[in-house]
Design a protein around this motif. Structure first.
Motif, mmCIF file in Angstrom:
data_model
loop_
_atom_site.group_PDB
_atom_site.id
_atom_site.type_symbol
_atom_site.label_atom_id
_atom_site.label_comp_id
_atom_site.label_asym_id
_atom_site.label_seq_id
_atom_site.Cartn_x
_atom_site.Cartn_y
_atom_site.Cartn_z
ATOM 1 N N PRO A 286 -1.486 -9.452 4.453
ATOM 2 C CA PRO A 286 -1.274 -10.268 3.247
ATOM 3 C C PRO A 286 -0.796 -9.418 2.078
ATOM 4 O O PRO A 286 -1.154 -8.245 1.955
ATOM 5 C CB PRO A 286 -2.660 -10.853 2.977
ATOM 6 C CG PRO A 286 -3.619 -9.848 3.556
ATOM 7 C CD PRO A 286 -2.928 -9.276 4.767
ATOM 8 N N TRP A 287 0.045 -9.996 1.239
ATOM 9 C CA TRP A 287 0.488 -9.342 0.001
ATOM 10 C C TRP A 287 -0.190 -10.061 -1.155
ATOM 11 O O TRP A 287 0.062 -11.233 -1.405
ATOM 12 C CB TRP A 287 2.009 -9.415 -0.129
ATOM 13 C CG TRP A 287 2.566 -8.840 -1.399
ATOM 14 C CD1 TRP A 287 3.192 -9.534 -2.400
ATOM 15 C CD2 TRP A 287 2.559 -7.475 -1.811
ATOM 16 N NE1 TRP A 287 3.579 -8.685 -3.410
ATOM 17 C CE2 TRP A 287 3.202 -7.408 -3.071
ATOM 18 C CE3 TRP A 287 2.070 -6.297 -1.242
ATOM 19 C CZ2 TRP A 287 3.370 -6.215 -3.771
ATOM 20 C CZ3 TRP A 287 2.246 -5.107 -1.937
ATOM 21 C CH2 TRP A 287 2.880 -5.076 -3.186
ATOM 22 N N SER A 295 -3.933 -1.855 -2.210
ATOM 23 C CA SER A 295 -3.165 -2.742 -1.333
ATOM 24 C C SER A 295 -2.302 -1.975 -0.339
ATOM 25 O O SER A 295 -1.879 -2.535 0.677
ATOM 26 C CB SER A 295 -2.260 -3.654 -2.170
ATOM 27 O OG SER A 295 -2.970 -4.336 -3.177
ATOM 28 N N LYS A 407 9.559 -8.630 3.334
ATOM 29 C CA LYS A 407 8.751 -9.786 3.760
ATOM 30 C C LYS A 407 9.594 -11.066 3.781
ATOM 31 O O LYS A 407 9.332 -11.981 4.556
ATOM 32 C CB LYS A 407 7.551 -9.984 2.825
ATOM 33 C CG LYS A 407 6.413 -9.026 3.050
ATOM 34 C CD LYS A 407 5.261 -9.304 2.097
ATOM 35 C CE LYS A 407 4.436 -10.494 2.589
ATOM 36 N NZ LYS A 407 3.643 -10.162 3.778
#
Length: 442
Positions: A286-287, A295, A407
Motif C-alpha cells: 500500500p502507498w 513507508s 504504480k
C-alpha cells in the motif's frame, strides 16, 4: 634525495624504483576529443589504472575499487579535490562545498551536515510527494489523450521545483522565475556561468529579507544554514559564502536527480520483465495517503531498480583529485602533484567486477549478490568523508517518484534510435527522451 622532473611533477626516484609507474597512452588527450569516450577507450587498452597527459597535466585514471578506497577513504586527506572538472565547477558556482578543500571545507561540511540529517529530510516527504503528484496528473491526462511527453524536460522541471522548495521554502515563488534557466539550458559553459551572477544576488536579497522579517530560523535548508554556527568560533556563515553554498546545492541537487530519473524511465521501457516485477511489488504494497520515512524500506525491489540505474548511469561520472604528497596505489607510485581521475561509470561497468556489466538487471543488487564484490564497486555518490552530502535526499526523491508513477503508469519508448550520452558535469542524455505514458491495466 634524488629527484627528477616529469612534466610539471617532481618524481621521487627512490620511491619510483620501489613502485611502478602505470602504463598509458603516449599521445596526449586533445581537448577536441570527447573526454568520456577517450577515457573509456584507454580503459579498454590499459585497464584499471593508467597514466596519461590531459591538457598538459599528468593524470592517473583509476577504476579499481581498492585504489579508490585509498584515495577516497584511507588516505583521503592527501588528495585535494582539484582538477579540470573542479575548475569548471568553481568557475560556475564559486568556492562552495564541491570545490573547496582543507579545513575550510571541513568547517563548511560540519555546518551544513545537520540540514541533510535523516530528521531534516523526513520533514520533506509530503512536499516531495505533492510536487510529484502535479506531474503525475499531467502524465495521466497525456495518457488519456494518447499523447507523448517530454520525460527529460518534465522531470527536470519537477526536480528543480522540489530542490528550490526544499532550500527556499516559502520563498519559492520569489526565486523560482530566476532559476528556470537550470531546467531550460543544459550547457554548463562560460556563457552559462555569467548568467549566475544575478542568481547569487537573488539569494542574498532573500537572506536579507528574512532577517528583516525575523524569519532567519525558517525550517527549510536555507534557514538551517543561516542558523548554523562555526564550531570553533561560534560565527555564522558569511552571506557571500552562504550564497555560493546555496547555488551549489541547487545545481548539484537538481541535475543529478533529474538526469537519473530520465535514464531510469528509459531503462524500464527497454526491460519489461523488470518493469513487471516492479509493478507486482507496487501492487502488493500500500502507498499511504500521507507517506513518511517509515513507508520506504519495505519496497525492496524498487530500491534494486534505482541502484541498478545508478550503476549504469551514475550522474557523477567523473571525480577528480590531486595528490598533495607522494603516495602509492598498490604497486604503483603516485608522485605529489598528480591529478587523479576516478570514474564511477567505468568502475560500475567493469567486467572484472560485474557479470554482463552493460545489462540492466536489478536482481544483481540483492544483498546475497554483493558478498564477493568490493564495497566501492558501487560509488555513484562518491565515498569517504567527501561523499555527496545530499545522497539521502536524492535517494528519497527518486524513490518517491518511482513508486508514485510506476504504480499507475507505463512509459513506452517508440523511437528507433537509442539515446546518446552527453557528459558535462553530469551524465545526461544528449537529446530529450520522448515517451508515451499509458495507464496500467488499460
Amino acid at each position: 634525495m634524488e629527484q627528477q622532473h616529469s612534466g610539471s611533477i617532481t618524481v621521487n626516484v627512490a620511491s619510483a624504483r620501489q613502485f611502478r609507474i602505470p602504463p598509458g597512452p603516449t599521445e596526449s588527450y586533445s581537448s577536441a576529443e570527447d573526454l568520456f569516450c577517450w577515457i573509456i577507450e584507454n580503459f579498454g587498452l590499459y585497464g584499471d589504472i593508467y597514466r596519461a597527459s590531459v591538457v598538459g597535466t599528468e593524470v592517473y585514471v583509476i577504476s579499481a575499487p581498492e585504489y579508490c578506497e585509498r584515495i577516497l577513504r584511507l588516505n583521503w586527506q592527501n588528495y585535494a579535490r582539484k582538477g579540470q572538472v573542479v575548475k569548471r565547477i568553481a568557475l560556475l558556482l564559486g568556492n562552495g562545498l564541491i570545490a573547496s578543500n582543507g579545513e575550510f571545507w571541513a568547517n563548511q561540511r560540519r555546518m551544513m551536515q545537520p540540514a541533510f540529517s535523516k530528521n531534516s529530510i523526513s520533514g520533506m516527504v509530503e512536499m516531495i510527494a505533492s510536487i510529484n503528484n502535479e506531474l503525475l496528473d499531467k502524465w495521466r491526462q497525456a495518457a488519456k489523450r494518447h499523447e507523448a511527453v517530454n520525460v527529460t524536460r518534465d522531470v527536470s522541471s519537477m526536480v528543480l521545483k522540489i530542490t528550490l522548495v526544499a532550500i527556499f521554502g516559502d520563498d519559492y515563488n520569489v526565486v523560482a522565475p530566476h532559476f528556470n534557466v537550470l531546467a531550460e539550458e543544459s550547457a554548463r559553459n562560460l556563457e552559462f556561468a555569467r548568467s549566475f551572477s544575478p542568481l547569487r544576488k537573488i539569494i542574498l536579497e532573500v537572506i536579507a529579507q528574512r532577517r528583516r522579517d525575523n524569519r532567519a530560523a525558517a525550517t527549510d535548508i536555507l534557514g538551517k544554514l543561516m542558523q548554523a554556527r562555526d564550531r570553533e568560533r561560534g560565527q555564522p556563515m558569511p552571506d557571500a559564502q552562504l550564497s555560493k553554498e546555496v547555488m551549489t546545492l541547487v545545481v548539484a541537487g537538481h541535475e543529478t536527480s533529474a538526469g537519473l530519473l530520465n535514464w531510469l524511465w528509459y531503462l524500464l521501457s527497454q526491460h519489461p520483465r523488470s518493469r513487471d516485477k516492479l509493478s507486482a511489488e507496487l501492487d502488493r504494497l500500500p502507498w499511504p495517503a500521507v507517506p513518511t520515512m517509515d513507508s520506504f524500506p519495505k519496497y525492496a525491489y524498487t530500491r534494486k531498480v534505482i541502484d541498478e540505474a545508478l550503476r549504469l548511469y551514475p550522474p557523477l561520472w567523473l571525480m577528480t583529485r590531486k595528490a598533495i604528497n607522494d603516495d602509492h596505489l598498490g604497486e604503483f607510485f603516485v608522485p605529489a602533484g598528480t591529478e587523479i581521475y576516478i570514474s564511477p561509470y567505468l568502475i560500475q561497468r567493469s567486467p572484472q567486477l560485474w557479470e554482463e556489466p552493460d545489462d540492466f538487471d536489478p536482481d544483481r543488487m540483492s544483498p546475497s549478490g554483493s558478498y564477493d564484490r568490493h564495497e566501492l564497486a558501487m560509488c555513484p555518490f562518491g565515498a569517504g568523508p567527501r561523499n555527496c552530502i545530499g545522497e539521502q535526499f536524492a535517494r528519497l526523491e527518486i524513490q518517491i517518484h518511482l513508486i508514485m508513477f510506476a504504480k499507475e503508469l507505463v512509459l513506452r519508448y517508440d523511437e528507433q534510435k537509442l539515446p546518446e550520452i552527453s557528459t558535462g558535469m553530469n551524465l545526461l542524455s544528449k537529446h530529450d527522451i520522448i515517451m508515451r505514458p499509458e495507464i496500467r491495466g488499460q
